[in-house]
Structure formats: structure tokens, C-alpha cells
Design an enzyme around this catalytic site. Structure first.
Site, short mmCIF file in Angstrom:
data_model
loop_
_atom_site.label_atom_id
_atom_site.label_comp_id
_atom_site.label_asym_id
_atom_site.label_seq_id
_atom_site.Cartn_x
_atom_site.Cartn_y
_atom_site.Cartn_z
N THR A 364 0.97 -1.11 -0.09
CA THR A 364 -0.09 -0.05 -0.07
C THR A 364 0.69 1.19 0.04
O THR A 364 2.13 1.24 0.51
CB THR A 364 -0.89 -0.01 1.26
OG1 THR A 364 -1.49 -1.48 1.16
CG2 THR A 364 -1.96 0.90 1.46
N THR A 382 -3.55 0.76 -3.15
CA THR A 382 -2.96 -0.41 -2.74
C THR A 382 -2.89 -1.52 -3.65
O THR A 382 -4.07 -1.68 -4.33
CB THR A 382 -3.15 -0.98 -1.33
OG1 THR A 382 -2.45 -2.00 -1.04
CG2 THR A 382 -4.54 -1.41 -1.26
N ASN A 384 -2.34 -4.55 -1.99
CA ASN A 384 -2.41 -5.27 -0.84
C ASN A 384 -1.14 -5.58 -0.69
O ASN A 384 -0.19 -4.83 -0.17
CB ASN A 384 -3.40 -6.44 -0.97
CG ASN A 384 -3.66 -7.10 0.26
OD1 ASN A 384 -3.23 -6.46 1.28
ND2 ASN A 384 -4.09 -8.26 0.43
N ASP A 406 -7.95 -9.83 1.70
CA ASP A 406 -8.51 -8.98 2.95
C ASP A 406 -9.93 -9.53 3.48
O ASP A 406 -10.35 -9.14 4.39
CB ASP A 406 -8.53 -7.56 2.59
CG ASP A 406 -7.17 -6.89 2.85
OD1 ASP A 406 -6.29 -7.38 3.51
OD2 ASP A 406 -7.08 -5.96 2.31
N SER A 435 -10.88 -3.29 5.12
CA SER A 435 -9.75 -2.53 4.81
C SER A 435 -9.24 -1.96 6.19
O SER A 435 -9.96 -1.73 6.93
CB SER A 435 -9.68 -1.57 3.76
OG SER A 435 -8.51 -0.66 3.62
N GLY A 456 0.71 -0.17 5.49
CA GLY A 456 1.29 -1.06 6.60
C GLY A 456 0.31 -2.08 6.88
O GLY A 456 0.36 -2.94 8.04
N GLY A 457 -0.68 -2.55 6.24
CA GLY A 457 -1.75 -3.67 6.61
C GLY A 457 -2.68 -3.25 7.96
O GLY A 457 -2.85 -2.11 8.10
O1 DON Z 1 -6.64 -2.58 2.88
C1 DON Z 1 -5.97 -2.87 3.54
O2 DON Z 1 -6.14 -2.83 4.75
C2 DON Z 1 -4.72 -3.77 3.00
N1 DON Z 1 -5.02 -4.44 1.67
C3 DON Z 1 -3.50 -2.96 3.06
C4 DON Z 1 -2.16 -3.49 2.79
C5 DON Z 1 -1.18 -2.77 2.98
O3 DON Z 1 -0.92 -1.66 3.68
C6 DON Z 1 0.25 -3.48 2.64
N2 DON Z 1 1.52 -2.59 2.84
N3 DON Z 1 2.24 -2.50 3.49
#
Ligand code: DON
Length: 551
Positions: A364, A382, A384, A406, A435, A456-457
Site C-alpha cells: 500500500t 494499494t 495489498n 483481505d 480494509s 502497513g496492513g
Molecule cells: O486495505 C488494507 O487494509 C490492506 N490491503 C492494506 C495493505 C497494506 O497496507 C500493505 N502494505 N504495507
């Protein structure tokens, strides 16, 4: 005493890291060519939404691990006149998606939601940027896409960071078309070399000329449908034609008199930061000081409690009822606060999602932009995982998302971020996966104060909150707030992740309280703008190769 106070103030300001300061406008993004594209759009008379299109398109070229045409995201806008909007261009599950599509014969989740043709949701980026531009932009669309076309066609210099992620990514190595483009068939790009992407330049040129029509109905759409079918993917022409971006009302809350404007579901982030900050607001946690074990403990406990609710209640509001009001009910928040023991970690096994029946009434990337009129835009978008599903379709030159991961493939089974979920986030055709992306704008006295976001997920919402708290509660300047070591707890797994900058004796104190402390490097990469005394202060994250620039 007074002399000492002055001396201390000087010492503090001398040790502060400097943000980039500018008088009129600012762009902070993950990559310097993309920041420059945004700044050029602003200088040419475009507004912050125009600049957001230019940055988004440029990142799709220069930051291929996350910048994208084949993914999706969220754009939060706060206009200078006080209006706000949230553009949801998150991917949607394809029409052929089914609830158990990622389970094998024995009912175990497979890797298909992460890698390969079946991992992708229907992308929203082109539609979302187009919707934002049509409704709120001023500049000519073509002129905003052209910098990206040029970067793809003529190439740009590979940085140290890009070279190393291109080398390290297993996903792209598995798919011949991706490997040919992004790893030059295995002869890796070295820092300083020029990276050209002619197929992507051609796709972007069609988008520059024809916008979403090309991507969702025209030549690009036809080619996507054909190649997806050939590769065993689910996305059809019908799915592309049916894709819509949605405008939603941002979530709003307050913290110590500041107004927080943030991401509504299908993001779990806005509800999260408002609930956690609600727990913190009347706790006095900040009295122990920034980075102290007592403060980290209290904040981590608020995180643990929210993630239990997140797993149970959060999903796509177009498909499930998300009890936002009850999750943010002050009485519920007080109960959460009271359940925190300042001296002991509550084992996650003893924390369950709240019973809300009593509260019925009630990889992301992120970029931040402010224009000369004071319009503020925060975009997180993103693929993902880094480089998404690893798939590039022949002739099109862009990577596909693995956003289907997700969703909860199975209740209680962790996704790639270790997050678990249930029925609210089960797969259904047309649905948005839940998300964590949390573009957020903070107002002080009714005026913009902070524009914040990060990738950052599942660690996104906690890092957004920590950065805001560093400014609001600990008086840090925006660059110090971004640089400060971060930590994260998400209920399950029951562990407290801390960056190495949290000192060993602080970690020991946290362990004494019962936390399972784990070191984790580089928790998130913030891109933040602060309004301060007639200036804009832009903070790019030193953890990565971003750039803040303004004029
Ligand atoms: O939407 C979300 O929460 C995830 N797809 C975000 C993924 C993400 O931030 C990966 N990056 N470091």
C-alpha cells in the site's frame, strides 16, 4: 527555574528533526518523481484533487510494489470551504467469487487469495481517480496522466529501495510476464539504472485519452478479460463494466477538542482510531510521557480491545450492518477504558468483541496533498501485498492486486497480516473486502491541522493514531512524530510489536506487565502534512525513500 525552562525548550527544539516547510502548497508521497508530478499539477493551477490524480498515476509507474492501476483505495478530501468527501475505490469481489473459494477439499485456506490470477478483486483505481477528478478537479485529465505516461515511456532512475524490493519479491518471480518486466527476466535492475515500461506507457496513454471507459469497457477492458480467462482468473468484462466507485460520508469524531475526519467502512480504520482515541482521551495515559512503558501499555491495551471488535463487526456496509454508532458509544468506550489494568496486560484470550446490545441507541502507499487554497487530500491506495498477486497480464504492463486476501477466507483463519474476521467480512460477489487503510484529516479550531496516512496492513490504523497522538498529546513537531518509534497490538496474535527504537529497558517493563514483546522493523511509512502558523510542514518517513516538497 525560568532559565532552566528556556534552556530545555531550546534543547528540545535543537534536537527536533526538520520537516520540509513551504508557504502555499505541499505534496508528500512515497517516491520523488510522483511528488514532483503532484507539485507540477499544483503549480499549473490544478487543485489538490488534480494533484492527487497526477501522483496516483505516477506512483503506478515509479512505485510498482503498491502504486497501481490494478488495485484500489480511498481518497479523503476536506475542501477549504469545509465540505468533506470520501471516495471509496476499493476493489470488489468478482461476480464468480464464492464464500469458500479459497478453501481446499479439507476446508483449509489456500494461498490462492495471495498469489496468482484468482487473488484479484476488480480494480477501482482508475474509476476512483476519474470520479474524484470529474466531480472536484479543474485541470485537464489528459495533462494529469501525461507525467505518468512519460515516466513509463522514457523511464526513471531505479533507487536503492526499488532495486532491493524488485530483487526480493517472490511473487513477480513466479509469473513470466512480471519477471520479464520487473526483473528483466532475472537480470535484476541495479540502483541508478533507467527502468522503462513501454506496455504500461501504452495502457496509460489509452487511459489519458479515454479515462475509465478504456479501462472498464474499451480496449484495456477487452484485453484484461481475455487474459484473465486465459490465466484462470475470475474477472470478466461484465465485472469491469459493473465496477463503480462510491462516494461516502467520512466518519467524524473529536479528541480533546480537535476534530478527526477519517475513513468510514469498508475501512476498519476510522472506527478504530475513534474508538481507541476515545478510550485514551480521559485516561491520562499521556502523563507517563511519550515512549514510556506505562503509556505504551495503555495504548496497546486500547488497540487489543478494538481489534477484537474489528474481527467481529467490521465489513462492507453495503452488505452487512456495521454498528458504528454502538462501537463509538461513549458508555461502551468508558467500559473499555475501565477494563484496562494499568499494571497488567489482559491476555487476548480473555478479550472478546463487546456485546453491543446495550448500546442500541446510540504494500500500500499513502500520499497527502494541500493546495494553495487550503484544500486537503489524503489518499491511501494499494495492491495489498507488495507487488500484489505477482501477475501482470501480457501487453498491459501493470500488476494485479491480491486484495481478495483481505476477506476472511474462513472465520478465525488469519490473513497475510495475521488478522482474523468472521461473517461480516465473508466473500460475496460485488462486496468490498474489509480494509485498514485510514486516510485522516485533523482539524484544530475548525481549520485543517494534520493530513495523515500510511500503508502497513492492519498496522495502518494504529500508526495513524500514534502519529496524531505524538503531535496532540506529546507536542512533537510533525517530523519527530513520524520518526518516533512505533508499536502495534492487534488482539490476535497476542503479541506487542515494537520498533527497535523502543529501548530495551522499556521493553523489559512491558514484559513485566505481561506483554509478549516482539521487535518489528519499519512499522508503516507515514506521509503527513501539518498546518503551523501560516506554514505547511511536510513529513516524509525516513524509514523509506519518500519526498515532501512544496512551494
Ligand atoms: O486495505 C488494507 O487494509 C490492506 N490491503 C492494506 C495493505 C497494506 O497496507 C500493505 N502494505 N504495507
Amino acid at each position: 527555574m525560568k532559565t532552566l525552562a528556556i534552556y530545555l525548550a531550546l534543547a528540545l527544539s535543537a534536537s527536533a528533526a526538520n520537516p520540509v516547510r513551504a508557504k502555499q502548497a505541499m505534496v508528500v508521497s512515497r517516491e520523488s518523481n510522483a511528488t514532483d508530478a503532484g507539485l507540477a499539477a499544483l503549480k499549473a493551477g490544478g487543485n489538490a484533487v488534480d494533484a492527487a490524480v497526477a501522483v496516483g498515476m505516477a506512483l503506478a509507474v515509479t512505485h510498482p510494489s503498491a502504486g497501481n492501476l490494478g488495485g484500489g483505495g480511498f481518497m479523503l478530501v476536506r475542501f477549504a470551504d469545509g465540505r468533506t468527501t470520501f471516495i471509496d475505490f476499493r476493489e470488489r469481489a468478482p461476480g464468480k467469487a464464492t464464500r469458500d473459494m479459497y478453501l481446499d477439499a479439507s476446508g483449509k485456506p489456500t494461498q490462492d487469495s495471495v498469489r496468482g490470477f484468482r487473488a484479484s478483486g476488480v480494480p477501482g483505481t482508475v474509476r476512483g481517480l476519474e470520479l474524484a477528478h470529474k466531480k472536484y478537479g479543474h485541470a485537464n485529465w489528459n495533462s494529469l496522466v501525461q507525467p505518468a505516461v512519460k515516466l513509463a515511456r522514457d523511464g526513471f532512475q531505479v533507487t536503492y529501495g526499488l532495486a532491493s524490493t524488485l530483487k526480493g519479491n517472490r511473487g513477480i518471480a513466479e509469473f513470466p510476464e512480471s519477471k520479464r518486466i520487473f526483473q528483466r527476466g532475472g537480470k535484476y535492475y541495479e540502483p541508478g539504472e533507467i527502468f522503462r515500461q513501454p506496455e504500461l506507457a501504452a495502457t496509460l496513454s489509452r487511459i489519458a485519452a479515454d479515462g475509465g471507459r478504456d479501462f472498464y469497457e474499451g480496449e484495456t477492458a477487452q484485453r484484461i478479460a481475455k487474459e484473465m480467462a486465459a490465466g484462470g482468473g475470475l474477472i470478466t468484462l461484465e465485472d469491469l463494466k459493473n465496477y463503480t466507485a462510491v462516494e461516502r460520508k467520512p466518519l467524524e469524531g473529536t479528541y480533546k477538542g480537535y476534530k478527526i475526519i477519517t475513513a468510514p467502512p469498508p475501512s476498519s480504520g476510522g472506527v478504530g482510531i475513534l474508538q481507541m482515541m476515545g478510550v485514551l482521551e480521559k485516561s491520562g495515559y499521556e502523563k507517563s510521557g511519550a515512549g514510556s512503558a506505562a503509556a505504551i501499555h495503555f495504548v496497546a491495551e486500547s488497540m487489543r480491545r478494538y481489534y477484537a471488535d474489528r474481527a467481529e463487526y467490521l465489513g462492507d456496509p453495503d452488505f452487512v450492518k456495521v454498528p458504528v454508532t454502538r462501537l463509538l458509544d461513549p458508555r461502551y468506550i468508558s467500559k473499555l477504558r475501565e477494563s484496562i489494568d494499568p499494571a497488567h496486560a489482559t491476555p487476548s484470550s480473555q478479550v472478546r468483541a463487546g456485546d453491543l446490545t446495550a448500546y442500541e441507541s446510540a504494500e500500500t502507499t499513502h500520499y497527502s496533498i494541500v493546495d494553495k487554497d487550503g484544500n486537503a487530500v489524503a489518499v491511501t491506495y494499494t495492491l495489498n501485498g507488495g507487488y500484489g498477486s505477482g501477475v501482470t497480464l501480457p501487453g498491459l504492463g501493470f500488476l494485479w492486486n491480491n486484495e481478495m486476501d483481505d476477506f476472511s477466507a474462513k472465520p478465525g483463519a488469519p490473513n497475510m497480516f495475521g488478522a482474523i474476521g468472521g461473517e461480516a467480512n465473508a466473500i460475496q460477489p460485488g462486496k468490498h473486502p474489509l480494509s485498514s487503510m485510514t486516510p485522516t484529516i485533523v482539524l484544530k479550531d475548525g481549520k485543517p491541522f494534520l493530513v495523515v496516512g500510511t500503508p502497513g496492513g492492519t498496522r495502518i490504523l494504529t500508526s495513524v493514531m500514534l502519529t496524531i497522538l505524538n503531535v496532540l498529546d506529546f507536542g512533537m513537531n510533525v517530523q519527530d512524530a513520524v520518526n518516533a518509534p512505533r508499536f502495534h497490538h492487534q488482539w490476535q496474535p497476542d503479541r506487542l510489536q515494537v520498533e527497535p527504537g523502543i529501548s530495551p529497558d522499556t521493553r523489559a517493563l512491558l514484559e513485566q506487565r505481561g506483554h509478549k514483546v516482539e521487535i518489528s522493523r519499519n512499522i508503516c511509512e507515514m506521509a503527513v502534512i501539518q498546518f503551523e502558523d501560516g506554514w505547511l510542514a511536510g513529513a516524509s518517513d525516513p524509514r523509506v525513500e519518500g519526498k515532501a516538497a512544496g512551494y
